[in-house]
Design an enzyme around this catalytic site. Sequence first.
Site, mmCIF file in Angstrom:
data_model
loop_
_atom_site.group_PDB
_atom_site.id
_atom_site.type_symbol
_atom_site.label_atom_id
_atom_site.label_comp_id
_atom_site.label_asym_id
_atom_site.label_seq_id
_atom_site.Cartn_x
_atom_site.Cartn_y
_atom_site.Cartn_z
ATOM 1 N N TYR A 1 81.796 50.548 0.315
ATOM 2 C CA TYR A 1 82.003 51.939 0.700
ATOM 3 C C TYR A 1 83.472 52.307 0.644
ATOM 4 O O TYR A 1 84.340 51.436 0.519
ATOM 5 C CB TYR A 1 81.440 52.210 2.094
ATOM 6 C CG TYR A 1 82.274 51.655 3.239
ATOM 7 C CD1 TYR A 1 82.325 50.296 3.494
ATOM 8 C CD2 TYR A 1 83.024 52.504 4.048
ATOM 9 C CE1 TYR A 1 83.099 49.793 4.536
ATOM 10 C CE2 TYR A 1 83.796 52.009 5.088
ATOM 11 C CZ TYR A 1 83.831 50.655 5.325
ATOM 12 O OH TYR A 1 84.605 50.160 6.347
ATOM 13 N N LEU B 1 91.810 43.974 4.749
ATOM 14 C CA LEU B 1 91.489 45.012 3.775
ATOM 15 C C LEU B 1 92.804 45.572 3.227
ATOM 16 O O LEU B 1 93.710 45.865 4.010
ATOM 17 C CB LEU B 1 90.689 46.132 4.449
ATOM 18 C CG LEU B 1 90.227 47.194 3.449
ATOM 19 C CD1 LEU B 1 89.012 46.704 2.674
ATOM 20 C CD2 LEU B 1 89.910 48.499 4.143
ATOM 21 N N GLU C 1 94.205 42.304 11.370
ATOM 22 C CA GLU C 1 94.215 43.771 11.265
ATOM 23 C C GLU C 1 93.362 44.330 12.392
ATOM 24 O O GLU C 1 92.871 43.584 13.237
ATOM 25 C CB GLU C 1 93.680 44.213 9.894
ATOM 26 C CG GLU C 1 92.246 43.778 9.633
ATOM 27 C CD GLU C 1 91.741 44.182 8.250
ATOM 28 O OE1 GLU C 1 92.174 45.221 7.720
ATOM 29 O OE2 GLU C 1 90.867 43.463 7.711
ATOM 30 N N LYS D 1 85.691 45.829 0.404
ATOM 31 C CA LYS D 1 85.304 46.809 1.431
ATOM 32 C C LYS D 1 83.779 46.937 1.479
ATOM 33 O O LYS D 1 83.196 47.885 0.956
ATOM 34 C CB LYS D 1 85.974 48.165 1.165
ATOM 35 C CG LYS D 1 85.933 49.101 2.358
ATOM 36 C CD LYS D 1 86.944 50.212 2.226
ATOM 37 C CE LYS D 1 86.809 51.305 3.277
ATOM 38 N NZ LYS D 1 87.108 50.867 4.639
HETATM 39 N N1 PDD Z 1 88.314 51.860 7.836
HETATM 40 N N2 PDD Z 1 91.028 47.566 7.826
HETATM 41 C C1 PDD Z 1 89.723 47.760 8.051
HETATM 42 C C2 PDD Z 1 88.892 46.602 8.521
HETATM 43 C C3 PDD Z 1 89.147 49.027 7.829
HETATM 44 O O1 PDD Z 1 87.838 49.209 8.037
HETATM 45 C C4 PDD Z 1 89.968 50.098 7.395
HETATM 46 C C5 PDD Z 1 89.422 51.473 7.104
HETATM 47 C C6 PDD Z 1 91.337 49.847 7.191
HETATM 48 C C7 PDD Z 1 92.282 50.912 6.705
HETATM 49 O O2 PDD Z 1 92.065 51.198 5.343
HETATM 50 P P1 PDD Z 1 92.389 52.642 4.734
HETATM 51 O O3 PDD Z 1 93.816 52.912 5.045
HETATM 52 O O4 PDD Z 1 92.130 52.483 3.295
HETATM 53 O O5 PDD Z 1 91.474 53.627 5.409
HETATM 54 C C8 PDD Z 1 91.827 48.565 7.398
HETATM 55 C C9 PDD Z 1 87.652 53.081 7.460
HETATM 56 C C10 PDD Z 1 88.461 54.300 7.685
HETATM 57 C C11 PDD Z 1 86.289 53.128 8.126
HETATM 58 O O6 PDD Z 1 85.585 52.138 8.043
HETATM 59 O O7 PDD Z 1 85.937 54.153 8.700
#
Ligand code: PDD
Length: 284
Positions: free
Chosen positions: A33, A206, A181, A148
């Site tokens: 996703y 991620l 993270e 992801k």
């Molecule tokens: N989450 N690390 C994890 C485990 C995440 O699920 C996310 C993003 C990030 C940040 O990635 P980005 O900057 O590309 O949004 C880091 C999304 C927003 C979610 O699952 O809703």
Amino acid sequence: MSRIAYVNGRYLPRERAKISVEDRGFQFADGVYEVCEVREGSIVDERRHMARLDRSLNALHIARPMSPAALAVVMRETIARNRVRDGIVYVEITRGAARRDFPFPANTKPTLVVTARGNDLSRLEQLAADGVAVVTVPDIRWGRVDIKTVALLPNVLAKQQAREQGAREAWLVDEQGRITEGASSNAWIVARDGKIVTRPLGQDILPGITRSVVLDVIKAQGLAVEERAFTLEEAYAAREAFITSASQIVLPVVRIDGRPVGNGAPGLIAAALRRDYHRHAEIS
Ligand code: PDD
């Protein structure tokens, strides 16, 4: 107004949007996703998000359900039909529906779902002004969290624990006592020496799109940054801490496991990175 979801070629009211009980996303978390920020009706950092989506699909050998250009149209149509001005657009692609069996099925069409929803911007601004609390939990995820995938159960459990302890986010800690993270964000500190520190890319975090743009902002502002793992002790002793993700951009962390970070107020560096973010992001 009923909310509209795109599912495999059709835009439907959300209550009528359905996927198969045999969908491999449902049965095996066999899907990937993306979440992109929507700002004033436009998509933020779409190119980088779509490149990461391709990377996730390739890693799992899931076929693209449609061309990048067609997906860009569906994302915009879903945003428009839901009248989202500021919020997020969500794209999920699974390996598709097939009789339940572990190996990849032959000739199965991937499932594509796109949804969009508004965000309460004033609440986000309030969180940015007040700062948020995080609690730390052991990182019990699998070894390829750089992909992801929708396999998010450890993240769900960590986030639930955070909520039960009055925190917005959980920071995940590896076996060496270093932060990997957040449950749904990347983790950063401003160390005692003034350097901004975040974990380097690898299979254990991620590759956040917001993280990559924030690194650009840091360079443009001439600030010192170090991509290295930092320990929980360093985080407790940090001058500042913050989290980044597409839906929240940069949010200052003011408490870790109940201890104040710095003087307990949001830091200046986090505020400056948040302020300049959209000047460096691509908005389309
Ligand atoms: N989450 N690390 C994890 C485990 C995440 O699920 C996310 C993003 C990030 C940040 O990635 P980005 O900057 O590309 O949004 C880091 C999304 C927003 C979610 O699952 O809703």
